[in-house]
Write an enzyme that holds these catalytic residues in place. Structure first.
Site, PDB file in Angstrom:
ATOM      1  N   ASN A 117       1.005  -1.238   0.134  1.00  0.00           N
ATOM      2  CA  ASN A 117       0.021  -0.166  -0.066  1.00  0.00           C
ATOM      3  C   ASN A 117       0.920   1.111  -0.012  1.00  0.00           C
ATOM      4  O   ASN A 117       1.461   1.585   1.010  1.00  0.00           O
ATOM      5  CB  ASN A 117      -0.860  -0.120   1.253  1.00  0.00           C
ATOM      6  N   CYS A 165      -4.852  -2.743   3.211  1.00  0.00           N
ATOM      7  CA  CYS A 165      -5.498  -1.443   4.003  1.00  0.00           C
ATOM      8  C   CYS A 165      -5.581  -1.894   5.458  1.00  0.00           C
ATOM      9  O   CYS A 165      -5.896  -2.679   5.843  1.00  0.00           O
ATOM     10  CB  CYS A 165      -6.802  -1.221   3.317  1.00  0.00           C
ATOM     11  N   GLY A 166      -4.693  -0.977   6.085  1.00  0.00           N
ATOM     12  CA  GLY A 166      -4.576  -1.187   7.551  1.00  0.00           C
ATOM     13  C   GLY A 166      -5.902  -1.272   8.457  1.00  0.00           C
ATOM     14  O   GLY A 166      -6.279  -1.952   9.327  1.00  0.00           O
ATOM     15  N   THR A 167      -6.499   0.109   8.083  1.00  0.00           N
ATOM     16  CA  THR A 167      -7.812   0.246   8.854  1.00  0.00           C
ATOM     17  C   THR A 167      -8.868  -0.840   8.486  1.00  0.00           C
ATOM     18  O   THR A 167      -9.790  -1.236   9.391  1.00  0.00           O
ATOM     19  CB  THR A 167      -8.284   1.530   8.414  1.00  0.00           C
ATOM     20  N   GLY A 168      -8.847  -1.443   7.033  1.00  0.00           N
ATOM     21  CA  GLY A 168      -9.749  -2.494   6.796  1.00  0.00           C
ATOM     22  C   GLY A 168      -9.460  -3.446   7.401  1.00  0.00           C
ATOM     23  O   GLY A 168     -10.287  -4.396   7.820  1.00  0.00           O
ATOM     24  N   HIS A 223     -15.910   1.529   6.680  1.00  0.00           N
ATOM     25  CA  HIS A 223     -15.674   0.113   6.374  1.00  0.00           C
ATOM     26  C   HIS A 223     -17.006  -0.740   6.017  1.00  0.00           C
ATOM     27  O   HIS A 223     -17.732  -0.475   7.240  1.00  0.00           O
ATOM     28  CB  HIS A 223     -14.566  -0.598   7.088  1.00  0.00           C
ATOM     29  N   GLU A 255     -10.680   0.068  -1.786  1.00  0.00           N
ATOM     30  CA  GLU A 255     -10.370   1.506  -1.090  1.00  0.00           C
ATOM     31  C   GLU A 255     -11.058   2.595  -1.781  1.00  0.00           C
ATOM     32  O   GLU A 255     -10.926   2.647  -2.923  1.00  0.00           O
ATOM     33  CB  GLU A 255      -8.959   1.675  -0.891  1.00  0.00           C
ATOM     34  N   ARG A 256     -11.908   3.216  -0.882  1.00  0.00           N
ATOM     35  CA  ARG A 256     -12.537   4.277  -1.481  1.00  0.00           C
ATOM     36  C   ARG A 256     -11.456   5.434  -1.873  1.00  0.00           C
ATOM     37  O   ARG A 256     -10.470   5.872  -1.648  1.00  0.00           O
ATOM     38  CB  ARG A 256     -13.269   5.171  -0.047  1.00  0.00           C
ATOM     39  N   CYS A 274      -5.447   6.137   7.593  1.00  0.00           N
ATOM     40  CA  CYS A 274      -4.697   5.294   6.745  1.00  0.00           C
ATOM     41  C   CYS A 274      -3.718   4.355   7.577  1.00  0.00           C
ATOM     42  O   CYS A 274      -2.973   4.921   7.955  1.00  0.00           O
ATOM     43  CB  CYS A 274      -3.973   5.714   5.371  1.00  0.00           C
ATOM     44  N   GLY A 275      -4.038   3.154   7.852  1.00  0.00           N
ATOM     45  CA  GLY A 275      -3.194   2.325   8.694  1.00  0.00           C
ATOM     46  C   GLY A 275      -1.908   1.986   8.372  1.00  0.00           C
ATOM     47  O   GLY A 275      -0.965   2.273   9.025  1.00  0.00           O
ATOM     48  N   ASN A 276      -1.666   1.574   6.810  1.00  0.00           N
ATOM     49  CA  ASN A 276      -0.464   1.416   6.399  1.00  0.00           C
ATOM     50  C   ASN A 276       0.311   2.842   6.219  1.00  0.00           C
ATOM     51  O   ASN A 276       1.385   2.678   6.467  1.00  0.00           O
ATOM     52  CB  ASN A 276      -0.542   0.689   5.122  1.00  0.00           C
ATOM     53  N   ASN A 312     -12.409   5.819   9.865  1.00  0.00           N
ATOM     54  CA  ASN A 312     -13.126   6.021   8.315  1.00  0.00           C
ATOM     55  C   ASN A 312     -14.139   4.672   8.087  1.00  0.00           C
ATOM     56  O   ASN A 312     -13.927   3.870   8.919  1.00  0.00           O
ATOM     57  CB  ASN A 312     -12.000   6.299   7.430  1.00  0.00           C
TER      58      ASN A 312
END
Length: 268
Positions: free
Chosen positions: A11, A207-210, A149, A198-199, A71-73, A147
């Site tokens: 990412n 996607c870290g948050t995902g 999901h 991802e949006r 963004c987690g990553n 964010n």
């Protein structure tokens, strides 16, 4: 304009040190830099800025120029950026985002950050709902990690035509601000396999948050343990939903790819 290209599990983002000054029109700049044919090539742009509330502030723009909350990553790479470039000597760093202040714990090897654990805060899951995309019905679990999901569980995620159905989830009327969508295959309670749309960027390698949202949804549905590995196209993240404080913790790598100088060319 000096830049650094970094990635967390593939990412990838272009990073700018904006602690002293920042370029104008960041959304337009994000579109230009992210273009993989005429620009540097990335999933978006991340600017590291001063903060009055934390050690640093992160601004994250998707490849289409839209600004994301988190963004987690990307934030793991922010931790590596500020330490490796000696903007801080701390190994516990706070980063202000549109999703609140996040706390990072940096693992340093040989004077450089190799991996980062991020306290992603409290997840906000919602009730299960059924939506229709491309003529098929999907049961989704909406989870906010700061964010939005939408998590859905499938038997085989390798078989889905994500470029065809992904936009149908992102722009579904159920999500007025659009959404990120995670497609999850449960291998066992300690291993989840994931693809993500991802949006603003389309399918990405991670996607870290995902991944955090996926674990929360899986735990709530009785499909996973409180700690599990989430296997993405770009590699693995270790996600833990702590039973004591209710926070989600994400651990994964952060890598510098290359550095360079961007010069605006005529016609771009």
């Amino acid at each position: 304009m000096r830049f650094t290209k970094m990635q967390g599990l593939g990412n990838d983002y272009v990073y700018l040190d904006c602690t002293k000054d920042a370029p104008q029109n960041l959304p337009e700049l994000a579109i230009k830099l992210s273009d993989r044919h005429f620009g540097i090539g990335s999933d978006g742009l991340i600017c590291i800025c001063p903060s009055e509330r934390a050690d640093f502030r992160m601004r994250m723009f998707n490849a289409d120029g839209s600004e994301g909350e988190m963004c987690g990553n990307g934030i793991r790479c922010v931790g590596k950026f500020v330490y490796d470039k000696r903007l801080t000597e701390k190994t516990a760093v706070t980063i202000e985002t549109l999703a609140g202040i996040k706390r990072l714990m940096l693992e340093v090897l040989g004077g450089k950050v190799s991996s980062v654990t991020v306290d992603m805060g409290l997840p906000k899951p919602e009730e299960l709902r059924e939506i229709q995309v491309g003529g098929a019905d999907y049961l989704i679990c909406p989870v906010s990690m700061g964010n939005p999901h939408a998590v859905t569980f499938l038997d085989r995620i390798d078989d889905i035509d994500l470029p065809s159905i992904g936009p149908g989830f992102e722009y579904h009327p159920s999500f007025p601000n659009r959404t990120n969508t995670e497609f999850i295959e449960v291998i066992n309670p300690h291993l989840l396999k994931m693809r993500v749309w991802e949006r603003g960027s389309g399918e990405t390698l991670a996607c870290g948050t995902g991944a955090c949202a996926a674990l929360v949804a899986a735990v709530l549905e009785g499909k996973a343990a409180q700690t599990a590995t989430v296997r993405l196209l770009g590699g693995d993240l270790l996600i833990r939903w702590d039973e004591k404080d209710g926070h989600v913790y994400m651990t994964g790598p952060a890598v510098t790819v290359f550095e360079g100088e961007w010069k605006e060319r005529e016609g771009l």
